[in-house]
Design an enzyme around this catalytic site. Structure first.
Site, PDB file in Angstrom:
ATOM      1  CG  HIS A 122      -7.071  39.764 -20.900  1.00  0.00           C
ATOM      2  ND1 HIS A 122      -6.677  39.309 -23.048  1.00  0.00           N
ATOM      3  CD2 HIS A 122      -7.845  39.017 -21.223  1.00  0.00           C
ATOM      4  CE1 HIS A 122      -7.760  38.747 -23.284  1.00  0.00           C
ATOM      5  NE2 HIS A 122      -8.545  38.402 -22.476  1.00  0.00           N
ATOM      6  CG  HIS A 132      -5.330  29.429 -24.482  1.00  0.00           C
ATOM      7  ND1 HIS A 132      -5.056  28.837 -25.094  1.00  0.00           N
ATOM      8  CD2 HIS A 132      -6.487  29.900 -24.029  1.00  0.00           C
ATOM      9  CE1 HIS A 132      -5.033  28.268 -25.307  1.00  0.00           C
ATOM     10  NE2 HIS A 132      -6.568  27.955 -24.743  1.00  0.00           N
ATOM     11  CB  THR A 135      -4.918  20.222 -20.597  1.00  0.00           C
ATOM     12  OG1 THR A 135      -4.999  20.819 -18.865  1.00  0.00           O
ATOM     13  CG2 THR A 135      -3.587  21.009 -20.909  1.00  0.00           C
ATOM     14  NE  ARG A 136      -9.638  20.426 -25.959  1.00  0.00           N
ATOM     15  CZ  ARG A 136      -8.762  21.012 -26.735  1.00  0.00           C
ATOM     16  NH1 ARG A 136      -7.607  22.039 -25.823  1.00  0.00           N
ATOM     17  NH2 ARG A 136      -8.670  21.154 -27.698  1.00  0.00           N
TER      18      ARG A 136
END
Length: 296
Positions: A122, A132, A135-136
């Protein structure tokens, strides 16, 4: 996944940590380089780093990570860059959610392992867009997959900024599959839509989940490239807007837009729901919330 499952888990976890380190360094360098604007007199922002830990129901270790948050900087009003690697047993609601998505064997063996990076920024200047990225990798005894993406969230949109951000993500997608960008852009447009407001959260980007082509190296390579595309997508936009003069009306529009962002993350975001239901550190899960917001 074959017998080298543990090696691949370690490889993914190490990559998310390395990406975190690169982004944190780039953001602190951006703070150092900021010489103009109403916040130039502030000291350059620095990340406060907190180790997070997660415990199983029996009190045993269930992983953790690093929560890195910069507040009140010259460029960033608040930015968080979190990494985590957690494991354990999914509760009944999480099991049901996974089974509904087609993950097999959850009732018989609800163990899981997950690792990833999550970032939300922000900005001080209302003309500089919030952003935003995450990754996962997720693993269960019967399945594994990757997910992630990035999306831009300006309160004051500049078409050239939107075009630049999307072009960087499109280039990352095209290196792997010419159909990925169109598919994952459409998914982002759907996923980041706020139904009760009848509008999108921002100007989109890409979003993907349950990515399992059967080739782990290919899917991991794509996920790496999405992460590597983030700074080239975001930094030029920020550098272009961080010194733009702004008014109180601009600031008001920024705070109202942040209210929309907060609503989405608390009501719809899949990662927020999973993090809270799986017992991860609540402060880390809710890192994405803005420091100030407004509703009208």
């Amino acid at each position: 996944m074959s017998q080298d499952c543990e090696t691949r888990k370690q490889q993914a976890s190490a990559w998310f940590r390395a990406l975190r380190d690169e982004i944190v360094a780039a953001f602190e360098a951006l703070e150092d380089s900021q010489k103009g604007g109403p916040h130039a007199g502030l000291p350059p922002g620095r990340f406060e780093v907190t180790e997070t830990r997660r415990a199983s129901e029996d009190g045993s270790d269930a992983g953790g990570g690093l929560m890195s948050v910069l507040r009140g900087g010259r460029v960033f009003e608040k930015v968080g860059v979190n990494v985590s690697t957690v494991h354990g047993t999914l509760g009944p609601r999480a099991q049901a959610a996974m089974a509904a998505r087609g993950v097999p064997g959850m009732a018989e063996d609800p163990r899981f392992w997950a690792s990833g990076i999550s970032l939300v920024a922000h900005m001080q200047n209302p003309h500089a867009p919030a952003v935003h990225m995450n990754t996962r990798m997720f693993w269960t005894p019967h399945a594994w997959w990757f997910g992630g993406g990035a999306d831009l969230n300006p309160c004051i949109e500049y078409p050239e900024d939107t075009a630049h951000f999307h072009a960087a993500l499109e280039a990352a997608c095209d290196c792997h599959d010419p159909g990925y960008y169109t598919r994952f852009k459409s998914w982002a447009d759907e996923y980041f839509f706020v139904p009760h407001r009848g509008r999108a959260r921002g100007v989109g980007g890409i979003f993907y989940d349950d990515l399992h082509t059967g080739d782990w190296d290919r899917d991991f390579g794509f996920t790496r490239d999405v992460g590597l595309a983030f700074l080239p997508a975001f930094l030029p936009v920020t550098e272009r807007r961080r010194d733009t003069p702004w008014t109180e009306a601009d600031r008001d529009a920024q705070l109202v837009h942040r209210g929309l962002y907060a609503e989405y993350n608390l009501v719809y975001d899949r990662g927020t729901k999973f993090g809270l239901e799986s017992g991860h550190d609540a402060s880390a899960v809710l890192m994405s919330l803005p420091p100030l917001a407004k509703w009208v």
